[in-house]
Motif scaffolding. Structure first.
Motif, PDB file in Angstrom:
ATOM      1  N   VAL A 176       0.857  -1.185   0.000  1.00 41.67           N
ATOM      2  CA  VAL A 176       0.000   0.000   0.000  1.00 41.67           C
ATOM      3  C   VAL A 176       0.890   1.230   0.000  1.00 41.67           C
ATOM      4  O   VAL A 176       1.823   1.335   0.810  1.00 41.67           O
ATOM      5  CB  VAL A 176      -0.917   0.026   1.242  1.00 41.67           C
ATOM      6  N   VAL A 177       0.642   2.162  -0.906  1.00 43.61           N
ATOM      7  CA  VAL A 177       1.331   3.454  -0.927  1.00 43.61           C
ATOM      8  C   VAL A 177       0.273   4.537  -0.790  1.00 43.61           C
ATOM      9  O   VAL A 177      -0.754   4.503  -1.479  1.00 43.61           O
ATOM     10  CB  VAL A 177       2.128   3.648  -2.235  1.00 43.61           C
ATOM     11  N   PHE A 178       0.510   5.471   0.110  1.00 47.56           N
ATOM     12  CA  PHE A 178      -0.428   6.584   0.298  1.00 47.56           C
ATOM     13  C   PHE A 178       0.341   7.896   0.266  1.00 47.56           C
ATOM     14  O   PHE A 178       1.421   8.025   0.850  1.00 47.56           O
ATOM     15  CB  PHE A 178      -1.166   6.483   1.635  1.00 47.56           C
ATOM     16  N   SER A 179      -0.254   8.886  -0.376  1.00 44.55           N
ATOM     17  CA  SER A 179       0.311  10.228  -0.401  1.00 44.55           C
ATOM     18  C   SER A 179      -0.781  11.253  -0.122  1.00 44.55           C
ATOM     19  O   SER A 179      -1.866  11.179  -0.698  1.00 44.55           O
ATOM     20  CB  SER A 179       0.944  10.517  -1.765  1.00 44.55           C
ATOM     21  N   SER A 180      -0.486  12.209   0.756  1.00 44.82           N
ATOM     22  CA  SER A 180      -1.449  13.269   1.053  1.00 44.82           C
ATOM     23  C   SER A 180      -1.616  14.233  -0.108  1.00 44.82           C
ATOM     24  O   SER A 180      -2.620  14.934  -0.192  1.00 44.82           O
ATOM     25  CB  SER A 180      -1.011  14.053   2.305  1.00 44.82           C
ATOM     26  N   PHE A 181      -0.630  14.286  -0.994  1.00 47.36           N
ATOM     27  CA  PHE A 181      -0.764  15.147  -2.174  1.00 47.36           C
ATOM     28  C   PHE A 181      -0.964  14.273  -3.401  1.00 47.36           C
ATOM     29  O   PHE A 181      -0.804  13.053  -3.360  1.00 47.36           O
ATOM     30  CB  PHE A 181       0.460  16.045  -2.345  1.00 47.36           C
ATOM     31  N   HIS A 182      -1.316  14.879  -4.515  1.00 46.43           N
ATOM     32  CA  HIS A 182      -1.603  14.113  -5.717  1.00 46.43           C
ATOM     33  C   HIS A 182      -1.398  14.977  -6.948  1.00 46.43           C
ATOM     34  O   HIS A 182      -1.155  16.181  -6.857  1.00 46.43           O
ATOM     35  CB  HIS A 182      -3.030  13.563  -5.674  1.00 46.43           C
ATOM     36  N   GLN A 183      -1.501  14.346  -8.109  1.00 48.04           N
ATOM     37  CA  GLN A 183      -1.371  15.047  -9.381  1.00 48.04           C
ATOM     38  C   GLN A 183      -2.569  15.973  -9.565  1.00 48.04           C
ATOM     39  O   GLN A 183      -3.709  15.542  -9.469  1.00 48.04           O
ATOM     40  CB  GLN A 183      -1.304  14.033 -10.522  1.00 48.04           C
ATOM     41  N   GLN A 184      -2.301  17.229  -9.837  1.00 45.94           N
ATOM     42  CA  GLN A 184      -3.378  18.187 -10.029  1.00 45.94           C
ATOM     43  C   GLN A 184      -2.822  19.408 -10.747  1.00 45.94           C
ATOM     44  O   GLN A 184      -1.604  19.567 -10.876  1.00 45.94           O
ATOM     45  CB  GLN A 184      -3.966  18.609  -8.683  1.00 45.94           C
ATOM     46  N   ALA A 185      -3.709  20.241 -11.211  1.00 43.39           N
ATOM     47  CA  ALA A 185      -3.276  21.479 -11.855  1.00 43.39           C
ATOM     48  C   ALA A 185      -2.457  22.299 -10.874  1.00 43.39           C
ATOM     49  O   ALA A 185      -2.845  22.474  -9.720  1.00 43.39           O
ATOM     50  CB  ALA A 185      -4.492  22.264 -12.324  1.00 43.39           C
ATOM     51  N   GLY A 186      -1.312  22.766 -11.305  1.00 47.27           N
ATOM     52  CA  GLY A 186      -0.470  23.585 -10.452  1.00 47.27           C
ATOM     53  C   GLY A 186       0.509  22.804  -9.605  1.00 47.27           C
ATOM     54  O   GLY A 186       1.231  23.391  -8.786  1.00 47.27           O
ATOM     55  N   ALA A 187       0.559  21.473  -9.769  1.00 47.02           N
ATOM     56  CA  ALA A 187       1.519  20.674  -9.010  1.00 47.02           C
ATOM     57  C   ALA A 187       2.942  21.090  -9.373  1.00 47.02           C
ATOM     58  O   ALA A 187       3.250  21.356 -10.542  1.00 47.02           O
ATOM     59  CB  ALA A 187       1.315  19.193  -9.284  1.00 47.02           C
ATOM     60  N   LEU A 188       3.805  21.145  -8.381  1.00 45.96           N
ATOM     61  CA  LEU A 188       5.188  21.523  -8.618  1.00 45.96           C
ATOM     62  C   LEU A 188       5.934  20.388  -9.334  1.00 45.96           C
ATOM     63  O   LEU A 188       5.600  19.210  -9.169  1.00 45.96           O
ATOM     64  CB  LEU A 188       5.877  21.821  -7.282  1.00 45.96           C
ATOM     65  N   PRO A 189       6.945  20.726 -10.137  1.00 43.82           N
ATOM     66  CA  PRO A 189       7.711  19.680 -10.843  1.00 43.82           C
ATOM     67  C   PRO A 189       8.292  18.644  -9.884  1.00 43.82           C
ATOM     68  O   PRO A 189       8.350  17.452 -10.206  1.00 43.82           O
ATOM     69  CB  PRO A 189       8.815  20.470 -11.549  1.00 43.82           C
ATOM     70  N   GLN A 190       8.710  19.086  -8.692  1.00 45.69           N
ATOM     71  CA  GLN A 190       9.278  18.146  -7.719  1.00 45.69           C
ATOM     72  C   GLN A 190       8.226  17.168  -7.218  1.00 45.69           C
ATOM     73  O   GLN A 190       8.530  16.001  -6.947  1.00 45.69           O
ATOM     74  CB  GLN A 190       9.884  18.914  -6.542  1.00 45.69           C
ATOM     75  N   MET A 191       6.991  17.622  -7.081  1.00 40.84           N
ATOM     76  CA  MET A 191       5.908  16.731  -6.678  1.00 40.84           C
ATOM     77  C   MET A 191       5.640  15.692  -7.759  1.00 40.84           C
ATOM     78  O   MET A 191       5.418  14.515  -7.467  1.00 40.84           O
ATOM     79  CB  MET A 191       4.644  17.546  -6.388  1.00 40.84           C
TER      80      MET A 191
END
Length: 206
Positions: A180-195
Motif C-alpha cells: 500500500v502506498v499513500f500520499s497526502s498530495f496528488h497530481q493536479q493542476a499547479g503541481a510543482l515539478p518536484q511533486m
C-alpha cells in the motif's frame, strides 16, 4: 494518475479507467475475478464518497487483493480506503471512525518536506522537496506504526494558526504479499515539478 503512469512507460492499452465519481465504482472491489486481472489499483482523490464506508464485500475484496500480492496507490481524500483495510497501520488526524474526518489540511503554497527514505532520495537526487496544497481539506496523517516506511515528512498546517509538526506525508507498507502506498498530495493542476517527480518515483514502489 494516468498521465503519471504513461510518463513512466506504462502503455495506455494496459490501463483501465473506472470513473470513481460515478455511482457503483466500489462494486468492482467485490469482484475477485476482476481484481485478479490487475497487478495494481490506483485510487485518486475525488472518489464518490457516497459509497463509503465500503460494503463488507468490497472491503474484504480490496484487502484480499493486496494480501494476495496486489498493490494499491491511494491519494489524499481517498484515504478512507487505507483506513478500511489497514486500520492499525496509519493514525490519520481526528476520528478514524468518522468518514473524511482527517481532511483538515489547510492550503499552503510552498511546504518544505524532507525525503526520509534513502531509496527515494537517491532516485530524486535530493533530500528535500517543496509541496503545494492549493486545495482546502487535504488528508492529514498524525503517525504510523513501526512497520510503515515514511517516504516524506513535513509540517501539516490545519488552520491559519495551528500546525502539526514533522508528520508523514507519503508512506508505504506491506500488507500480506502486496503493498500500500499513500500520499497526502496528488497530481493536479499547479503541481510543482518536484511533486510530479515524487509521484513518478512512487509508481516504481508498486
Amino acid at each position: 494518475v494516468t498521465s503519471v503512469l504513461i510518463n513512466v512507460g506504462i502503455p495506455w492499452s494496459q490501463i483501465d479507467v473506472v470513473d470513481g465519481t460515478a455511482t457503483g465504482w466500489s462494486s468492482h472491489l467485490a469482484d475477485a475475478t476482476e481484481l485478479a486481472s490487475y497487478s495494481a489499483l490506483f485510487f485518486a482523490c475525488g472518489l464518490d464518497e457516497s459509497e463509503l464506508p465500503l460494503s463488507a464485500q468490497a472491503r474484504d475484496g480490496l484487502r484480499d487483493f493486496v494480501e494476495a500480492g496486489g498493490n494499491i496507490y491511494v491519494s489524499d481524500q481517498a484515504y478512507d480506503l487505507v483506513e478500511a483495510i489497514a486500520p492499525d497501520a496509519v493514525e490519520f488526524f481526528k476520528d478514524d471512525a468518522i468518514l473524511s474526518d482527517a481532511e483538515r489540511g489547510y492550503p499552503v503554497e510552498d511546504l518544505p518536506a524532507i525525503v526520509t527514505d534513502p531509496n527515494l532520495a537517491q532516485t530524486l537526487g535530493t533530500t528535500s522537496v517543496p509541496l503545494r496544497y492549493p486545495q482546502i481539506a487535504w488528508a492529514v496523517i498524525e503517525s504510523v506504526s513501526s512497520d510503515v516506511r515514511v517516504l516524506l515528512r513535513a509540517d501539516a498546517p490545519i488552520s491559519l494558526h495551528d500546525v502539526l509538526t514533522d508528520v508523514p506525508h507519503t508512506i508505504a507498507f506491506d500488507l500480506g504479499q502486496g503493498k500500500v502506498v499513500f500520499s497526502s498530495f496528488h497530481q493536479q493542476a499547479g503541481a510543482l515539478p518536484q511533486m510530479e517527480a515524487v509521484l513518478r518515483a512512487l509508481m516504481f514502489e508498486l
